[in-house]
Design a protein around this motif. Structure first.
Motif, PDB file in Angstrom:
ATOM      1  N   UNK A 129       0.847  -1.184   0.000  1.00 16.79           N
ATOM      2  CA  UNK A 129       0.000   0.000   0.000  1.00 16.79           C
ATOM      3  C   UNK A 129       0.892   1.246   0.000  1.00 16.79           C
ATOM      4  N   UNK A 130       0.645   2.144  -0.944  1.00 16.08           N
ATOM      5  CA  UNK A 130       1.475   3.333  -1.132  1.00 16.08           C
ATOM      6  C   UNK A 130       0.738   4.582  -0.634  1.00 16.08           C
ATOM      7  N   UNK A 131       1.507   5.495  -0.025  1.00  8.43           N
ATOM      8  CA  UNK A 131       0.941   6.767   0.438  1.00  8.43           C
ATOM      9  C   UNK A 131       2.015   7.843   0.374  1.00  8.43           C
ATOM     10  N   UNK A 132       1.583   9.095   0.410  1.00  8.59           N
ATOM     11  CA  UNK A 132       2.502  10.242   0.371  1.00  8.59           C
ATOM     12  C   UNK A 132       2.287  11.067   1.635  1.00  8.59           C
ATOM     13  N   UNK A 133       3.379  11.442   2.308  1.00 13.13           N
ATOM     14  CA  UNK A 133       3.279  12.253   3.516  1.00 13.13           C
ATOM     15  C   UNK A 133       3.103  13.727   3.153  1.00 13.13           C
ATOM     16  N   UNK A 138       7.581   9.270   0.326  1.00 13.76           N
ATOM     17  CA  UNK A 138       6.807   8.091  -0.054  1.00 13.76           C
ATOM     18  C   UNK A 138       6.848   7.076   1.077  1.00 13.76           C
ATOM     19  N   UNK A 139       5.674   6.584   1.470  1.00 20.12           N
ATOM     20  CA  UNK A 139       5.580   5.552   2.507  1.00 20.12           C
ATOM     21  C   UNK A 139       4.907   4.326   1.903  1.00 20.12           C
ATOM     22  N   UNK A 140       5.526   3.166   2.115  1.00 20.57           N
ATOM     23  CA  UNK A 140       5.004   1.903   1.607  1.00 20.57           C
ATOM     24  C   UNK A 140       4.804   0.962   2.799  1.00 20.57           C
ATOM     25  N   UNK A 141       3.618   0.362   2.882  1.00 19.43           N
ATOM     26  CA  UNK A 141       3.333  -0.600   3.951  1.00 19.43           C
ATOM     27  C   UNK A 141       2.835  -1.909   3.341  1.00 19.43           C
TER      28      UNK A 141
END
Length: 203
Positions: A129-133, A138-141
């Motif tokens: 799962x990708x997200x942007x702060x 870039x944050x990947x979980x």
């Protein structure tokens, strides 16, 4: 568009401009960089049999250390099906040997995830799962995971899964990409952690 532009949609434009360049990845035009991992920490010594198997498939490894030279190459390519795939090739150059951490990523638009096959040949599979702060990092979980045994894939119970958190950014002051990766199991504890920086190079 690459799989990362596709999965992030409008959020992609909120990434730091240098991260946008890095993850645009035109087909067959690799992103290559070198740098240093300021710290690498593997798990407990009793996990060595697991790491022995993992190293044979260019996955995790037992070594720990500081200031370890590092290289990364990301290549976007088109599969026979027409689907885009990004190959990740990471090398950690320890004093006595080089260890590798390879993966292949594609996108699942139905479930809005990136599909990640870890190892060469693949040993594990994980939803990502990708997200942007707010700061443009870039944050990947990780999400659902499976053990891969040739053509057979077995769902892993949660207590055996490695929870992955990746944070990548760009330091404008020093003009370097920054990276922090943590792989943690709720029962075993740390499986792998590394943190460092790298700069893009021509090949």
């Amino acid at each position: 568009m690459t799989i990362y532009q596709t999965i992030l949609g409008e959020e992609f434009t909120k990434l730091h401009p240098k991260l946008q360049e890095r993850y645009t990845l035109p087909v067959n035009q690799p992103f290559y960089a070198i740098g240093v991992m300021h710290k690498i920490e593997s798990g407990a010594k009793w996990l060595r049999p697991f790491y022995t198997v993992a190293t044979k498939t260019k996955f995790l490894f037992p070594e720990s250390g500081e200031n370890i030279p590092f290289s990364i190459c990301n290549t976007c390519r088109t599969l026979p099906s027409g689907e885009l795939e990004v190959l990740w090739e990471r090398a950690f150059h320890f004093p006595k040997r080089t260890r590798y951490f390879h993966a292949r990523m594609t996108v699942d638009l139905v479930h809005k995830i990136v599909k990640d096959y870890l190892g060469e040949p693949a040993l594990f599979y994980s939803d990502l799962h990708f997200a942007v702060t707010r700061e443009g990092r870039l944050v990947i979980r990780s999400g659902f995971q499976r053990l891969v045994l040739s053509k057979i894939e077995c769902a892993l119970p949660k207590f055996l899964q490695g929870h992955v958190v990746v944070e990548e950014g760009f330091d404008d002051t020093r003009n370097v990409f920054t990276i922090h990766v943590s792989i943690h199991n709720p029962l075993i504890g740390r499986l792998m952690m590394y943190a460092g920086e790298f700069t893009q190079q021509s090949r």
